[in-house]
Design an enzyme around this catalytic site. Structure first.
Site, PDB file in Angstrom:
ATOM      1  N   LYS A  35       0.896  -1.111   0.014  1.00 42.32           N
ATOM      2  CA  LYS A  35      -0.078  -0.035  -0.546  1.00 42.32           C
ATOM      3  C   LYS A  35       0.852   0.838  -0.008  1.00 42.32           C
ATOM      4  O   LYS A  35       1.817   1.704   0.274  1.00 42.32           O
ATOM      5  CB  LYS A  35      -0.811  -0.011   1.366  1.00 42.32           C
ATOM      6  CG  LYS A  35      -0.196  -0.054   2.610  1.00 42.32           C
ATOM      7  CD  LYS A  35      -0.644  -0.089   3.728  1.00 42.32           C
ATOM      8  CE  LYS A  35       0.080  -0.389   4.879  1.00 42.32           C
ATOM      9  NZ  LYS A  35      -1.151  -0.830   5.843  1.00 42.32           N
ATOM     10  N   ARG A 130      -9.875  -0.151  16.237  1.00 46.61           N
ATOM     11  CA  ARG A 130      -9.812   0.770  14.395  1.00 46.61           C
ATOM     12  C   ARG A 130     -11.273   0.645  13.166  1.00 46.61           C
ATOM     13  O   ARG A 130     -12.373   0.061  13.421  1.00 46.61           O
ATOM     14  CB  ARG A 130      -8.530   0.458  13.633  1.00 46.61           C
ATOM     15  CG  ARG A 130      -8.464   1.647  12.978  1.00 46.61           C
ATOM     16  CD  ARG A 130      -6.996   1.562  12.407  1.00 46.61           C
ATOM     17  NE  ARG A 130      -6.397   0.727  11.536  1.00 46.61           N
ATOM     18  CZ  ARG A 130      -5.286   0.243  11.309  1.00 46.61           C
ATOM     19  NH1 ARG A 130      -4.654   1.429  11.193  1.00 46.61           N
ATOM     20  NH2 ARG A 130      -5.143  -1.108  11.018  1.00 46.61           N
ATOM     21  N   TYR A 252      17.541  28.436   9.864  1.00 49.20           N
ATOM     22  CA  TYR A 252      16.683  29.483  10.446  1.00 49.20           C
ATOM     23  C   TYR A 252      17.111  29.761  11.901  1.00 49.20           C
ATOM     24  O   TYR A 252      16.930  28.317  12.408  1.00 49.20           O
ATOM     25  CB  TYR A 252      15.260  28.989  10.306  1.00 49.20           C
ATOM     26  CG  TYR A 252      15.085  29.289   8.106  1.00 49.20           C
ATOM     27  CD1 TYR A 252      14.384  30.847   8.461  1.00 49.20           C
ATOM     28  CD2 TYR A 252      14.421  28.508   7.676  1.00 49.20           C
ATOM     29  CE1 TYR A 252      14.335  30.754   6.932  1.00 49.20           C
ATOM     30  CE2 TYR A 252      14.407  28.983   6.056  1.00 49.20           C
ATOM     31  CZ  TYR A 252      14.513  29.779   5.948  1.00 49.20           C
ATOM     32  OH  TYR A 252      14.031  30.226   4.237  1.00 49.20           O
ATOM     33  N   MET A 300      13.009  24.348   4.050  1.00 51.07           N
ATOM     34  CA  MET A 300      12.301  23.596   2.912  1.00 51.07           C
ATOM     35  C   MET A 300      13.745  22.743   2.098  1.00 51.07           C
ATOM     36  O   MET A 300      13.077  21.554   1.761  1.00 51.07           O
ATOM     37  CB  MET A 300      11.187  24.651   2.004  1.00 51.07           C
ATOM     38  CG  MET A 300      10.660  24.137   1.036  1.00 51.07           C
ATOM     39  SD  MET A 300       9.710  25.480  -0.236  1.00 51.07           S
ATOM     40  CE  MET A 300       8.463  25.764   1.438  1.00 51.07           C
TER      41      MET A 300
HETATM   42  C1  LIG Z   1      -0.074  -2.249   6.800  1.00 53.75           C
HETATM   43  C2  LIG Z   1      -0.588  -3.333   7.391  1.00 53.75           C
HETATM   44  C3  LIG Z   1       0.105  -4.421   7.316  1.00 53.75           C
HETATM   45  C4  LIG Z   1       1.684  -4.272   7.236  1.00 53.75           C
HETATM   46  O1  LIG Z   1       2.019  -3.917   8.290  1.00 53.75           O
HETATM   47  P1  LIG Z   1       3.785  -4.173   9.045  1.00 53.75           P
HETATM   48  O2  LIG Z   1       3.417  -3.137  10.713  1.00 53.75           O
HETATM   49  O3  LIG Z   1       3.911  -2.170   7.832  1.00 53.75           O
HETATM   50  O4  LIG Z   1       4.367  -5.305   8.521  1.00 53.75           O
HETATM   51  C5  LIG Z   1      -0.566  -5.126   7.324  1.00 53.75           C
HETATM   52  N1  LIG Z   1      -1.893  -5.618   8.298  1.00 53.75           N
HETATM   53  C6  LIG Z   1      -2.906  -4.451   7.406  1.00 53.75           C
HETATM   54  C7  LIG Z   1      -4.113  -4.712   7.998  1.00 53.75           C
HETATM   55  C8  LIG Z   1      -2.782  -3.413   7.782  1.00 53.75           C
HETATM   56  O5  LIG Z   1      -3.037  -2.073   7.226  1.00 53.75           O
END
Ligand SMILES: *Cc1c(COP(=O)(O)O)cnc(C)c1O
Length: 355
Positions: A35, A130, A252, A300
């Site tokens: 992702k 969640r 800065y 930046m």
């Molecule tokens: C992002 C995600 C993972 C991977 O998690 P990592 O900590 O990057 O290994 C696994 N399962 C779900 C549902 C996720 O959203």
């Protein structure tokens, strides 16, 4: 000459890290989590390097369709399922698998029809609060799903809140096992941290993300100790050098003042490139492969580094912001964040290439 910053992806590291996952979870199938543009590493490039994985997990329909159009035939799981009923047509067209985590998604599936079946990962909320169905809603969710004409295989799934730190997974795992036991269904629980630390969570599918990119999911174990190799190097170069007298200030706010006469290098990388502005003076950085430190506030488009101990370094000297001998985990710690955020934050203007 173009601005010297770039992110370099190392496919051999991705392959190595997938192997580490395989060796840690030898009987599970691996759903490689790619992702967020493969945690900033480039979706298709990473999918190619990880083509030996048993499936891919992404967030958006768009990412999934790009994978299919590039020819990837493995299972592809949408980690939050669909966001609207209309998306189901694309899901069936491309034979995608779905997380189902709420009742609205089940209602949409009830109305869907297609000659191809949709495989579903039914998500349970075992304590993270969640996504997912509450334990008491599981029987109804299963019955509803089984009444859907398009339904293929069901896999039971949950996600851990604290696989990487105390108190660990015990409570969530025990609840999941109680719910799962009477059902003869495949299951999936483990993210990278659980995969590496809790073999009892492995089950049918593991879902490693961060470890595949060569970063440690733990604050108390380094990526190198886990056998992981960094899949991204963020590199740039020195574009100017300043000689700063003792007492002179840098950047800065003038928050760093020289405690002796110093040589200060200016590096073409700033927070608009995705480098964390919160990385304070002393954040590790490599110049010509030698570890030194950042000075003052990150701007930046630039940041400053201490070249006092590097008399040979000057304009054009190569700089590694992270990668290779410098773990992104160290930089993240110095900035009060986690590697996930830094990797995902690589800006569009930083070109991505392959080693
Ligand atoms: C992002 C995600 C993972 C991977 O998690 P990592 O900590 O990057 O290994 C696994 N399962 C779900 C549902 C996720 O959203």
């Amino acid at each position: 000459m173009t601005r010297p910053i770039q992110a370099i992806v190392h496919p051999s590291a991705l392959v190595n890290n997938l192997l580490v996952a395989r060796q840690a979870a030898p009987i599970s199938k691996i759903l490689a989590v790619i992702k967020a543009n493969a945690y900033g590493h480039g979706l298709l490039r990473v999918a190619k390097a990880l083509e030996e994985s048993d499936g891919f997990a992404v967030l958006s329909l768009d990412e999934a369709v790009r994978l299919r159009e590039a020819g990837f035939a493995q299972p592809i799981l949408l980690l939050e399922g669909v966001f609207a009923e209309a998306e189901l047509a694309v899901v069936t067209e491309h034979q995608l698998s779905l997380v189902v985590h709420n009742q609205a998604q089940i209602e949409w599936l009830k109305h869907a029809w297609s000659p191809v079946r949709i495989d579903v990962f039914l998500k349970l909320n075992t304590g993270m609060n969640r996504l997912g169905f509450a334990p008491q809603d599981l029987p109804q969710a299963l019955a509803d799903l089984r009444s859907c004409p398009v339904l293929g295989r069901i896999t039971l799934m949950t996600h851990f809140a604290t696989a990487d730190e105390a108190p660990g997974v015990n409570e969530q795992l025990a609840l999941f096992q109680t719910l799962h036991q009477p059902l003869a269904l495949p299951s999936s629980l483990a993210n990278s941290a659980a995969l590496l630390r809790y073999p009892e969570t492995h089950a049918d599918w593991v879902r490693p993300g961060i470890m595949l990119y060569g970063s440690s999911p733990f604050s108390d174990r380094s990526a190198a100790e886990l056998g992981l190799e960094p899949a991204m190097s963020l590199v740039s170069a020195v574009i100017a050098v300043q000689h700063v007298k003792v007492g002179g200030r840098v950047g800065y706010g003038g928050v760093f003042s020289a405690d002796r006469d110093m040589r200060v290098g200016v590096v073409a990388c700033g927070y608009a490139d995705g480098y964390p502005r919160h990385a304070a003076t002393g954040t590790p950085i490599l110049v010509e492969g030698v570890r030194t430190r950042t000075l003052g506030r990150v701007s930046m488009d630039m940041l400053m580094v201490d070249l006092t101990a590097l008399p040979q370094a000057g304009i054009g000297s190569p700089v590694t912001l992270w990668g290779g001998e410098l773990s992104v985990d160290e930089v993240a710690r110095a900035a009060g964040t986690i590697s996930y955020e830094l990797l995902c934050a690589r800006a569009e203007r930083v070109p991505l290439s392959e080693a």
